[in-house]
Structures are given as C-alpha cells and as structure tokens.
Design a protein around this motif. Structure first.
Motif, PDB file in Angstrom:
ATOM      1  N   HIS A  30       0.957  -1.306  -0.080  1.00 24.22           N
ATOM      2  CA  HIS A  30      -0.115  -0.006  -0.198  1.00 24.22           C
ATOM      3  C   HIS A  30       1.016   1.428   0.102  1.00 24.22           C
ATOM      4  O   HIS A  30       0.658   2.424   0.771  1.00 24.22           O
ATOM      5  CB  HIS A  30      -0.821   0.084   1.224  1.00 24.22           C
ATOM      6  N   HIS A  34       1.440   2.869  -5.235  1.00 27.52           N
ATOM      7  CA  HIS A  34       0.257   2.421  -5.465  1.00 27.52           C
ATOM      8  C   HIS A  34      -0.802   3.564  -5.517  1.00 27.52           C
ATOM      9  O   HIS A  34      -1.773   3.491  -6.355  1.00 27.52           O
ATOM     10  CB  HIS A  34      -0.357   1.424  -4.261  1.00 27.52           C
ATOM     11  N   HIS A  64      -7.245   7.204   0.071  1.00 21.21           N
ATOM     12  CA  HIS A  64      -7.991   5.939   0.458  1.00 21.21           C
ATOM     13  C   HIS A  64      -7.567   5.133   1.194  1.00 21.21           C
ATOM     14  O   HIS A  64      -8.016   4.525   2.028  1.00 21.21           O
ATOM     15  CB  HIS A  64      -8.634   5.568  -0.822  1.00 21.21           C
ATOM     16  N   ASP A  65      -5.904   5.226   1.344  1.00 20.57           N
ATOM     17  CA  ASP A  65      -5.349   4.031   2.156  1.00 20.57           C
ATOM     18  C   ASP A  65      -4.687   4.726   3.509  1.00 20.57           C
ATOM     19  O   ASP A  65      -4.528   4.033   4.435  1.00 20.57           O
ATOM     20  CB  ASP A  65      -4.193   3.393   1.375  1.00 20.57           C
ATOM     21  N   ASP A 129      -9.026   1.528  -7.573  1.00 22.79           N
ATOM     22  CA  ASP A 129      -8.108   0.806  -6.463  1.00 22.79           C
ATOM     23  C   ASP A 129      -8.009  -0.676  -6.723  1.00 22.79           C
ATOM     24  O   ASP A 129      -7.132  -1.372  -6.388  1.00 22.79           O
ATOM     25  CB  ASP A 129      -8.738   0.994  -5.027  1.00 22.79           C
ATOM     26  N   ARG A 141       1.534  -7.437  -5.848  1.00 20.51           N
ATOM     27  CA  ARG A 141       1.119  -6.900  -4.637  1.00 20.51           C
ATOM     28  C   ARG A 141       0.681  -8.184  -3.879  1.00 20.51           C
ATOM     29  O   ARG A 141       0.855  -8.258  -2.616  1.00 20.51           O
ATOM     30  CB  ARG A 141       0.066  -5.812  -4.860  1.00 20.51           C
TER      31      ARG A 141
HETATM   32 NI    NI Z   1      -5.470   0.874  -2.289  1.00 17.37          NI
END
Ligand code: NI
Ligand code: ADP
Length: 221
Positions: A30, A34, A64-65, A129, A141
């Motif tokens: 993450h 990314h 978002h992460d 995503d 990943r």
């Molecule tokens: Ni993500």
C-alpha cells in the motif's frame, strides 16, 4: 466532470505531500506508488463521465489508504487527523463529507458483510483501487502482502473459502487462495464500463498465472 480550479490544484499538491509522508515507508503493497497509480487511473476513469466532482475523486484516491485498518493502528485518530488537515486547507465541508463517505466505505473488506452504495466519485475510486489489485501488478502486490504477513504461497490441502466475514477475511492463510477469495471476483464487481473492460484483460493475466503456477507445482509430483 467539474474541472479542477487553481485553488483545488494547490490543495491537491498539499494532500499529495501529506500522503507521501504517511505511506512512503509502507512495505505491505500500500505504498505511495500504489497511490500514484490509483490517482492516475481514477483520473482516466473520470474522463468518461459528464457528472461529478473531479476534485472529490482525486482527493479520495490520494487519501483512500491513509485511514485503512491495515495501515494505521488507531483508525479514529487517523480519520480525525485527515479531517483536520482538509479543514485547515479550506476544503468545503460538503467535499470533506463526500470524501469521507468514499474512503471509509470503499474497501473490499468493508463490503463483505454489507454492501455500501457509493457515489459516482466513489465508484470511480473503488474501480481504480481494484484494478491495481489485479493483473501483473496485482500478482506482485499479493505476494508482497503475503510475505509481509508471513503467509505461505500455496497449500493445495487448504481450500479457498466461499464466504467470509470481515475478520475471517483478514485471517487468510495462503497467497494463492487470496486469488480465489478476492482477486478473481473483482472483474464482476467493477462499477464503470471502462474499468470492467480493463479488468477483463487483467483477470486473464491472473488466470494464466494460476494455471502456470499449478502446472509447475505439480511437475515433480
Ligand atoms: Ni488501495
Ligand atoms: P481493501 O483495502 O479493498 O479491503 P485489501 O486490503 O484486501 O483490500 O487489499 C489491498 C491489497 O493487498 C491488494 O492488492 C490485495 O490483493 C492485497 N492483499 C490483501 N489481503 C491479502 C492476503 N490475505 N493475501 C495476499 N494479498 C492480500
């Protein structure tokens, strides 16, 4: 989509620096690269749509992460920090609410036990995503994540689970099973038609990989 104003462009740059400071050390897949891919893909997917606020798409893709349960120990604290950050940079309250509605509800794990209806902007970020979880990068990943969490690659005796609660999802045992439990399902879950199309190719990459992997695994048996 509504074009980005100069002021919004400035805010985006600051958000990007904030995200970099939070994720540049991540070793679980993450990482900041990314985020950059998701932002670019979200921008591309947004181009096909007349409605919506591009600013909300791009800030949500960036953030978002940063508040993800896998990344931060204290989610409420992380959320409060992000909210104060956006307020301090004079982001409209309506945009902040729209961004939070997206980043707190878009993840695969959040949607296992009930389905959240996302706004158009949210659907775009979710697709971007998810596209980054499949294809060649997705394979990379998944193994990177599995290694970071001490999971084994494969054990044919452990069957993939059909249905999981959120907690069970986090107790996954093998990387290959993650392909069956999540990655191969993503193509059907895409919201936008552009993402559906891109997902088809990337899913074929996963399927070819699985076939090769198992053929090699069984070769010396
Ligand atoms: Ni993500
Ligand atoms: P979300 O943030 O949407 O809930 P995940 O945390 O499941 O999604 O996935 C984020 C990334 O980490 C994806 O690339 C995914 O494939 C990978 N990942 C998550 N859980 C596992 C797992 N148990 N094994 C391998 N990869 C995983």
């Amino acid at each position: 989509m509504e074009k980005i104003t100069e002021k919004e462009q400035e805010i985006l740059k600051t958000v990007d620096k904030f995200v970099y400071s939070k994720l540049s050390d991540d070793k679980t897949g993450h990482d900041y690269a990314h985020i950059q891919r998701v932002v670019k893909m979200a921008q591309r997917l947004a181009q096909g749509s007349a409605q919506g606020r591009l600013f909300v798409v791009l800030v949500s893709a960036e953030l978002h992460d940063v508040i993800d349960e896998k990344i931060v120990a204290d989610q409420t604290k992380a959320e409060n920090e992000v909210r104060s950050f956006l307020e301090a940079h004079q982001v409209f309250q309506a945009d902040i609410d729209a961004i939070f509605a997206i980043i707190t509800h878009m993840s695969f794990s959040k949607n296992l036990e009930h389905h959240y209806q996302l706004t158009l902007e949210g659907q775009i970020v979710q697709d971007a995503d998810r596209l980054d979880a499949i294809g060649a990068i997705g394979i990379g990943r998944a193994f990177y994540y599995g290694g970071a969490h001490g999971h084994i690659m494969y054990d044919p005796k452990i069957a993939p689970r059909q249905k999981m609660t959120h907690d069970e999802y986090r107790q996954n045992e093998t990387v290959i099973n993650h392909f069956y439990e999540k990655l191969l399902k993503l193509a059907d879950l895409m919201n936008t038609s552009a993402a559906k199309q891109a997902a088809q190719h990337r899913t074929a990459v996963l399927e070819d990989f699985l076939q090769e992997f198992k053929a090699e695994w069984n070769q010396n048996k």
